[in-house]
Design an enzyme around this catalytic site. Structure first.
Site, PDB file in Angstrom:
ATOM      1  N   TYR A 148      49.514  35.049  34.788  1.00 15.30           N
ATOM      2  CA  TYR A 148      48.441  34.107  34.459  1.00 15.30           C
ATOM      3  C   TYR A 148      48.821  33.195  33.298  1.00 15.30           C
ATOM      4  CZ  TYR A 148      44.593  35.764  37.421  1.00 15.30           C
ATOM      5  OH  TYR A 148      43.770  36.054  38.475  1.00 15.30           O
ATOM      6  N   LYS A 167      54.953  46.854  41.058  1.00 14.93           N
ATOM      7  CA  LYS A 167      55.886  46.789  42.198  1.00 14.93           C
ATOM      8  C   LYS A 167      57.291  47.006  41.644  1.00 14.93           C
ATOM      9  CE  LYS A 167      55.688  45.062  46.033  1.00 14.93           C
ATOM     10  NZ  LYS A 167      55.805  45.702  47.393  1.00 14.93           N
ATOM     11  N   ASP A 183      50.950  47.466  46.686  1.00 14.33           N
ATOM     12  CA  ASP A 183      50.549  47.352  48.102  1.00 14.33           C
ATOM     13  C   ASP A 183      50.006  48.683  48.611  1.00 14.33           C
ATOM     14  OD1 ASP A 183      53.118  48.407  47.819  1.00 14.33           O
ATOM     15  OD2 ASP A 183      53.906  47.479  49.642  1.00 14.33           O
ATOM     16  N   ASP A 199      43.442  41.617  39.351  1.00 14.05           N
ATOM     17  CA  ASP A 199      42.505  40.648  39.933  1.00 14.05           C
ATOM     18  C   ASP A 199      42.263  40.998  41.405  1.00 14.05           C
ATOM     19  OD1 ASP A 199      40.984  38.239  40.162  1.00 14.05           O
ATOM     20  OD2 ASP A 199      42.722  37.271  41.086  1.00 14.05           O
ATOM     21  N   ASP A 258      38.805  43.156  43.270  1.00  9.92           N
ATOM     22  CA  ASP A 258      37.963  42.598  44.340  1.00  9.92           C
ATOM     23  C   ASP A 258      37.886  43.591  45.502  1.00  9.92           C
ATOM     24  OD1 ASP A 258      37.522  40.190  43.028  1.00  9.92           O
ATOM     25  OD2 ASP A 258      37.876  38.986  44.829  1.00  9.92           O
TER      26      ASP A 258
HETATM   27  C1  IPM Z   1      38.230  37.090  37.966  1.00  9.03           C
HETATM   28  C2  IPM Z   1      38.346  35.712  38.562  1.00  9.03           C
HETATM   29  C3  IPM Z   1      39.178  34.840  37.650  1.00  9.03           C
HETATM   30  C4  IPM Z   1      40.581  35.401  37.598  1.00  9.03           C
HETATM   31  C5  IPM Z   1      39.200  33.340  38.015  1.00  9.03           C
HETATM   32  C6  IPM Z   1      37.817  32.752  38.120  1.00  9.03           C
HETATM   33  C7  IPM Z   1      40.046  32.541  37.056  1.00  9.03           C
HETATM   34  O1  IPM Z   1      38.858  35.787  39.844  1.00  9.03           O
HETATM   35  O2  IPM Z   1      37.727  37.208  36.839  1.00  9.03           O
HETATM   36  O3  IPM Z   1      38.604  38.049  38.637  1.00  9.03           O
HETATM   37  O4  IPM Z   1      41.420  35.115  38.459  1.00  9.03           O
HETATM   38  O5  IPM Z   1      40.849  36.171  36.665  1.00  9.03           O
HETATM   39 MG    MG Z   2      39.087  37.768  40.594  1.00  7.71          MG
END
Ligand code: IPM
Ligand code: MG
Length: 369
Positions: free
Chosen positions: A143, A193, A226, A250, A254
């Site tokens: 990042y 990884k 993975d 990240d 999710d």
């Molecule tokens: C998160 C989001 C952010 C990230 C974006 C909005 C920059 O996806 O907080 O998970 O990638 O960190």
């Molecule tokens: Mg995210």
């Protein structure tokens, strides 16, 4: 708690303002019924800030964030700002807050409430009772790594990012992982990884060293990213704390979020290191979900992730575990009563709006107080 803690609230874009309003309802309730008041100051971030000031966060807001006792953020981004230059895009505001406050430890708990078991796309027996903590390194890795950019070399264009971690950056996130596990089920899975990436080999080496150095009361295992994604949907309850880098964190968070039924349920805390002079620990709390521009302003968004983020704020920034537990219980009660925003709607349940959901949590808090 003294009654003058400063809370900076940054609602942001899309559904951000709506969900943050419902968390403010809980902040106000705490002030009235539990007798600790926050001085709440609101400011702009993301696209809203870009529209007003031409950047996604202003220097003045950064100063406020640094001096506040905690920051509560809604969400940033939306298609309206798709063509804005990358360093002024809504996401840049969020990234600057994380980086400049050095909020390196991002806690993303994935907890499955019994009442929501049927909202998960996974079988109930796979997710029942699930309680895992994803710890994402938040201020380094790909990042922020340099060099990055889009450039031409010998007539061919390249897009380029750099995955890079220093030893102290890995060490400090590992220490947080071991500390978290110590209060939970004493298991840490470190994810990278190492089979492909040098930074992964290094991560594993430093993680192992940090483990040997005073943390052998915790079980440490290593997993490729993975495989971890696959194991999260196959058998998620094998995990206690998952610690990983910025990008894998990240993605995996999710994935873990959906185990719980909806991204609209997941809170997060981003925490920095204690300032040796002031004793202050910078921290920002935000729902894991995004700004959902498609439903913005429709009073349909699920405010529970933001309300649960405020609960994390009480727990981690102010050590108010009892009050945080009350909020968590109130949320659980509302779900048990069958109230659902559209994202978690199920047969036999009652569909409610964003505001109705917030009010219902307050009504449950009244019963618990
Ligand atoms: C998160 C989001 C952010 C990230 C974006 C909005 C920059 O996806 O907080 O998970 O990638 O960190
Ligand atoms: Mg995210």
């Amino acid at each position: 708690m003294s009654s003058n803690k400063n809370l900076l609230v940054l609602p942001g874009d899309g559904i951000g303002p709506e969900v943050v309003n419902e968390a403010i309802r809980i902040v106000d309730w705490m002030g009235e019924k539990r007798h600790f008041k926050f001085n709440v100051e609101q400011d702009l971030v993301g696209g809203a800030c870009y529209d007003a000031h031409g950047s996604a966060v202003t220097d003045a807001t950064m100063e406020k964030a640094k001096s506040a006792d905690a920051v509560l953020l809604g969400a940033v981004g939306g298609p309206k700002w798709d063509n804005v230059a990358r360093d002024a895009r809504p996401e840049a505001g969020l990234l600057r807050l994380r980086k400049d406050l050095d909020l390196f430890a991002n806690l993303r708990p994935a907890i499955v409430f019994d009442a929501l078991i049927d909202s998960s796309t996974l079988k109930p027996e796979v997710v029942k009772g699930l309680d895992i903590m994803i710890l994402r390194e938040l201020t380094a890795g790909v990042y922020f790594g340099q060099p990055r950019g889009i450039e031409e070399r010998d007539g061919v264009r390249y897009g380029l990012d750099t995955q890079i971690y220093s030893e102290p950056e890995i060490e400090r996130i590992m220490e947080v992982a071991f500390d978290l596990a110590r209060k939970r089920n004493k298991k840490v899975t470190s994810v990278e990884k190492a089979n492909v990436m040098e930074s992964g080999v290094f991560w594993r080496e430093i993680a192992t060293k940090a483990h040997k150095n005073g943390n052998t009361d915790i079980e440490l295992s290593h997993m490729y990213a993975d495989n971890c994604a696959m194991q999260l949907v196959r058998w998620p309850s094998q995990f206690d704390v998952i610690v990983t880098d910025n990008l894998f964190g990240d993605i995996l968070s999710d994935c873990a979020a959906m185990l719980t039924g909806s991204l609209g349920m997941l809170p997060s805390a981003s925490i920095g290191s204690r300032d040796p002079e002031t004793g202050k620990v910078p921290a920002m709390y935000e729902p894991v979900h995004g700004s959902a521009p498609d439903i913005a302003g429709l009073n349909k968004a699920n405010p529970l992730a933001t309300i649960l983020s405020f609960s994390m704020l009480l727990r981690y920034s102010f050590d108010l575990a009892e009050d945080a537990d009350m909020i968590d219980k109130a949320v659980e009660a509302v779900l048990n009563n069958g109230l659902r925003t559209p994202d978690i709607m199920a047969d036999g349940c009652r569909s409610v709006s964003t505001a109705e959901m917030g009010k219902a949590v307050v009504a449950e808090l009244d019963k618990l107080a």
